[in-house]
Scaffold this motif. Structure first.
Motif, PDB file in Angstrom:
ATOM      1  N   MET A 164      -0.743  -3.338 -18.577  1.00 65.56           N
ATOM      2  CA  MET A 164      -1.740  -3.931 -18.094  1.00 65.56           C
ATOM      3  C   MET A 164      -0.808  -5.619 -16.731  1.00 65.56           C
ATOM      4  O   MET A 164      -0.825  -5.431 -15.627  1.00 65.56           O
ATOM      5  CB  MET A 164      -2.906  -3.888 -18.080  1.00 65.56           C
ATOM      6  CG  MET A 164      -3.509  -4.432 -16.978  1.00 65.56           C
ATOM      7  SD  MET A 164      -3.825  -3.581 -15.781  1.00 65.56           S
ATOM      8  CE  MET A 164      -5.690  -3.586 -14.946  1.00 65.56           C
ATOM      9  N   GLU A 165      -0.215  -6.322 -17.085  1.00 63.30           N
ATOM     10  CA  GLU A 165       0.349  -7.061 -16.870  1.00 63.30           C
ATOM     11  C   GLU A 165       1.586  -6.470 -16.272  1.00 63.30           C
ATOM     12  O   GLU A 165       2.186  -7.857 -15.335  1.00 63.30           O
ATOM     13  CB  GLU A 165       0.938  -8.230 -18.649  1.00 63.30           C
ATOM     14  CG  GLU A 165      -0.385  -9.033 -18.918  1.00 63.30           C
ATOM     15  CD  GLU A 165      -1.374  -9.450 -17.525  1.00 63.30           C
ATOM     16  OE1 GLU A 165      -0.153 -10.562 -16.921  1.00 63.30           O
ATOM     17  OE2 GLU A 165      -3.095  -9.318 -17.423  1.00 63.30           O
ATOM     18  N   ASP A 166       2.003  -6.007 -16.896  1.00 64.23           N
ATOM     19  CA  ASP A 166       3.304  -4.794 -16.099  1.00 64.23           C
ATOM     20  C   ASP A 166       2.942  -4.650 -14.459  1.00 64.23           C
ATOM     21  O   ASP A 166       3.857  -4.765 -13.778  1.00 64.23           O
ATOM     22  CB  ASP A 166       4.215  -3.520 -16.625  1.00 64.23           C
ATOM     23  CG  ASP A 166       5.845  -3.593 -16.049  1.00 64.23           C
ATOM     24  OD1 ASP A 166       6.233  -4.530 -15.992  1.00 64.23           O
ATOM     25  OD2 ASP A 166       5.647  -2.689 -16.378  1.00 64.23           O
ATOM     26  N   LEU A 167       1.632  -3.863 -14.644  1.00 67.66           N
ATOM     27  CA  LEU A 167       1.407  -2.929 -12.936  1.00 67.66           C
ATOM     28  C   LEU A 167       0.672  -4.729 -11.986  1.00 67.66           C
ATOM     29  O   LEU A 167       1.288  -4.284 -11.067  1.00 67.66           O
ATOM     30  CB  LEU A 167       0.269  -2.672 -13.153  1.00 67.66           C
ATOM     31  CG  LEU A 167       0.161  -1.365 -14.110  1.00 67.66           C
ATOM     32  CD1 LEU A 167      -0.896  -0.533 -14.194  1.00 67.66           C
ATOM     33  CD2 LEU A 167       1.796  -0.470 -12.996  1.00 67.66           C
ATOM     34  N   LYS A 168       0.393  -5.428 -13.200  1.00 70.45           N
ATOM     35  CA  LYS A 168       0.083  -6.553 -12.266  1.00 70.45           C
ATOM     36  C   LYS A 168       1.460  -7.552 -11.456  1.00 70.45           C
ATOM     37  O   LYS A 168       1.375  -7.500 -10.713  1.00 70.45           O
ATOM     38  CB  LYS A 168      -0.589  -7.955 -12.518  1.00 70.45           C
ATOM     39  CG  LYS A 168      -2.024  -7.214 -12.782  1.00 70.45           C
ATOM     40  CD  LYS A 168      -2.866  -8.582 -13.914  1.00 70.45           C
ATOM     41  CE  LYS A 168      -4.339  -7.759 -14.075  1.00 70.45           C
ATOM     42  NZ  LYS A 168      -4.875  -9.049 -14.954  1.00 70.45           N
ATOM     43  N   PHE A 169       2.616  -7.767 -12.993  1.00 72.36           N
ATOM     44  CA  PHE A 169       3.505  -8.387 -11.931  1.00 72.36           C
ATOM     45  C   PHE A 169       4.463  -7.536 -11.230  1.00 72.36           C
ATOM     46  O   PHE A 169       4.654  -7.956  -9.949  1.00 72.36           O
ATOM     47  CB  PHE A 169       4.516  -8.236 -13.642  1.00 72.36           C
ATOM     48  CG  PHE A 169       5.317  -9.139 -12.571  1.00 72.36           C
ATOM     49  CD1 PHE A 169       6.143 -10.306 -13.031  1.00 72.36           C
ATOM     50  CD2 PHE A 169       6.644  -7.723 -13.110  1.00 72.36           C
ATOM     51  CE1 PHE A 169       7.261 -10.818 -12.319  1.00 72.36           C
ATOM     52  CE2 PHE A 169       8.003  -8.980 -12.461  1.00 72.36           C
ATOM     53  CZ  PHE A 169       8.032 -10.082 -12.686  1.00 72.36           C
ATOM     54  N   GLN A 170       4.625  -5.911 -11.344  1.00 73.06           N
ATOM     55  CA  GLN A 170       4.656  -5.207 -10.865  1.00 73.06           C
ATOM     56  C   GLN A 170       4.455  -5.321  -9.244  1.00 73.06           C
ATOM     57  O   GLN A 170       4.651  -5.586  -7.360  1.00 73.06           O
ATOM     58  CB  GLN A 170       4.936  -3.767 -10.390  1.00 73.06           C
ATOM     59  CG  GLN A 170       6.015  -3.792 -12.071  1.00 73.06           C
ATOM     60  CD  GLN A 170       5.626  -2.428 -11.903  1.00 73.06           C
ATOM     61  OE1 GLN A 170       5.116  -1.331 -11.695  1.00 73.06           O
ATOM     62  NE2 GLN A 170       7.194  -1.665 -12.743  1.00 73.06           N
ATOM     63  N   LEU A 171       3.094  -5.447  -8.816  1.00 74.36           N
ATOM     64  CA  LEU A 171       2.503  -5.595  -7.843  1.00 74.36           C
ATOM     65  C   LEU A 171       2.939  -6.662  -6.794  1.00 74.36           C
ATOM     66  O   LEU A 171       3.260  -6.237  -6.153  1.00 74.36           O
ATOM     67  CB  LEU A 171       0.906  -5.627  -8.163  1.00 74.36           C
ATOM     68  CG  LEU A 171      -0.097  -5.579  -6.362  1.00 74.36           C
ATOM     69  CD1 LEU A 171      -0.304  -3.811  -5.859  1.00 74.36           C
ATOM     70  CD2 LEU A 171      -2.111  -5.419  -7.488  1.00 74.36           C
ATOM     71  N   GLU A 172       2.452  -7.909  -7.818  1.00 74.65           N
ATOM     72  CA  GLU A 172       2.687  -9.471  -7.102  1.00 74.65           C
ATOM     73  C   GLU A 172       4.282  -9.302  -6.691  1.00 74.65           C
ATOM     74  O   GLU A 172       4.909  -9.517  -4.695  1.00 74.65           O
ATOM     75  CB  GLU A 172       2.610 -10.858  -8.104  1.00 74.65           C
ATOM     76  CG  GLU A 172       1.733 -10.786  -8.552  1.00 74.65           C
ATOM     77  CD  GLU A 172       0.812 -10.886  -7.366  1.00 74.65           C
ATOM     78  OE1 GLU A 172       0.811 -12.213  -7.006  1.00 74.65           O
ATOM     79  OE2 GLU A 172      -0.674 -10.790  -7.364  1.00 74.65           O
ATOM     80  N   GLU A 173       5.245  -8.496  -7.390  1.00 75.69           N
ATOM     81  CA  GLU A 173       6.792  -8.418  -6.879  1.00 75.69           C
ATOM     82  C   GLU A 173       6.655  -7.710  -5.481  1.00 75.69           C
ATOM     83  O   GLU A 173       7.339  -8.108  -3.710  1.00 75.69           O
ATOM     84  CB  GLU A 173       7.961  -7.484  -7.489  1.00 75.69           C
ATOM     85  CG  GLU A 173       8.167  -8.744  -8.798  1.00 75.69           C
ATOM     86  CD  GLU A 173       9.156 -10.320  -8.133  1.00 75.69           C
ATOM     87  OE1 GLU A 173       9.738  -9.662  -7.653  1.00 75.69           O
ATOM     88  OE2 GLU A 173       8.358 -10.695  -8.446  1.00 75.69           O
ATOM     89  N   LEU A 174       6.059  -6.277  -5.075  1.00 74.40           N
ATOM     90  CA  LEU A 174       6.418  -5.537  -4.576  1.00 74.40           C
ATOM     91  C   LEU A 174       4.735  -6.373  -3.091  1.00 74.40           C
ATOM     92  O   LEU A 174       5.059  -6.579  -1.779  1.00 74.40           O
ATOM     93  CB  LEU A 174       5.289  -4.209  -4.309  1.00 74.40           C
ATOM     94  CG  LEU A 174       5.403  -3.433  -4.999  1.00 74.40           C
ATOM     95  CD1 LEU A 174       4.521  -1.792  -5.225  1.00 74.40           C
ATOM     96  CD2 LEU A 174       6.948  -2.961  -4.597  1.00 74.40           C
ATOM     97  N   LYS A 175       3.995  -7.193  -3.384  1.00 67.31           N
ATOM     98  CA  LYS A 175       3.253  -8.290  -1.723  1.00 67.31           C
ATOM     99  C   LYS A 175       4.072  -8.851  -1.308  1.00 67.31           C
ATOM    100  O   LYS A 175       4.584  -8.906  -0.783  1.00 67.31           O
ATOM    101  CB  LYS A 175       2.459  -8.830  -2.861  1.00 67.31           C
ATOM    102  CG  LYS A 175       1.049  -7.674  -3.161  1.00 67.31           C
ATOM    103  CD  LYS A 175      -0.026  -8.961  -3.617  1.00 67.31           C
ATOM    104  CE  LYS A 175      -0.954  -8.314  -3.268  1.00 67.31           C
ATOM    105  NZ  LYS A 175      -2.088  -8.880  -3.996  1.00 67.31           N
ATOM    106  N   LYS A 176       4.772  -9.859  -2.325  1.00 63.14           N
ATOM    107  CA  LYS A 176       6.513 -10.552  -2.305  1.00 63.14           C
ATOM    108  C   LYS A 176       7.175  -9.718  -0.719  1.00 63.14           C
ATOM    109  O   LYS A 176       7.424 -10.588  -0.033  1.00 63.14           O
ATOM    110  CB  LYS A 176       7.004 -11.250  -3.131  1.00 63.14           C
ATOM    111  CG  LYS A 176       6.310 -12.204  -3.819  1.00 63.14           C
ATOM    112  CD  LYS A 176       6.441 -12.986  -5.351  1.00 63.14           C
ATOM    113  CE  LYS A 176       5.611 -13.572  -6.230  1.00 63.14           C
ATOM    114  NZ  LYS A 176       6.676 -14.450  -6.948  1.00 63.14           N
TER     115      LYS A 176
END
Length: 136
Positions: free
Chosen positions: A1-13
């Protein structure tokens, strides 16, 4: 789940970075393309409605109406604020706002605000005027 949150934040950036680097002309073209895609069911532009086109151009054919769009692009404003900023009589302001509202460039609620169409036309005017001087 943390990995998905990290990926989502990276995509937003990345998206924010892309949005910052979009050329203003591209921004307008992307907006037009997205809006047309929603409106076109058979994939073709509808036939030009000359009356509607003329009314839209008439609404833009006055410096005070363009000033109103520019002012409203910053924030919603009340009638009195618009009148004072333009320095013209109430009937004139009413006439300008009526034309802009009728063509869908301005919306009236508690205050007047620019619509997405108004923002688009204002941006197109900025691009057109940046291309060069127009002779009378």
């Amino acid at each position: 789940m943390e990995d998905l949150k990290f990926q989502l934040e990276e995509l937003k950036k990345r998206l924010e970075l892309l949005e910052e680097n979009i050329d203003p002309v591209d921004e307008v073209m992307l907006s037009i393309k997205a809006r047309l895609r929603k409106k076109l069911s058979d994939g073709e532009l509808p036939e030009l409605d000359e009356e509607k086109a003329a009314k839209t151009l008439k609404a833009l054919a006055n410096p005070d109406r363009i000033r109103i769009l520019k002012m409203l692009s910053g924030r919603p404003m009340g009638f009195k604020e618009i009148k004072e900023a333009l320095g013209v009589e109430s009937p004139t302001v009413s006439h300008h706002l009526k034309l802009l509202t009728r063509t869908g460039m301005v919306r009236k609620g508690d205050k007047y605000e620019i619509s997405p169409d108004g923002r688009l036309f204002l941006r197109l005017l900025e691009i057109i005027t940046a291309l060069g001087e127009v002779e009378e």
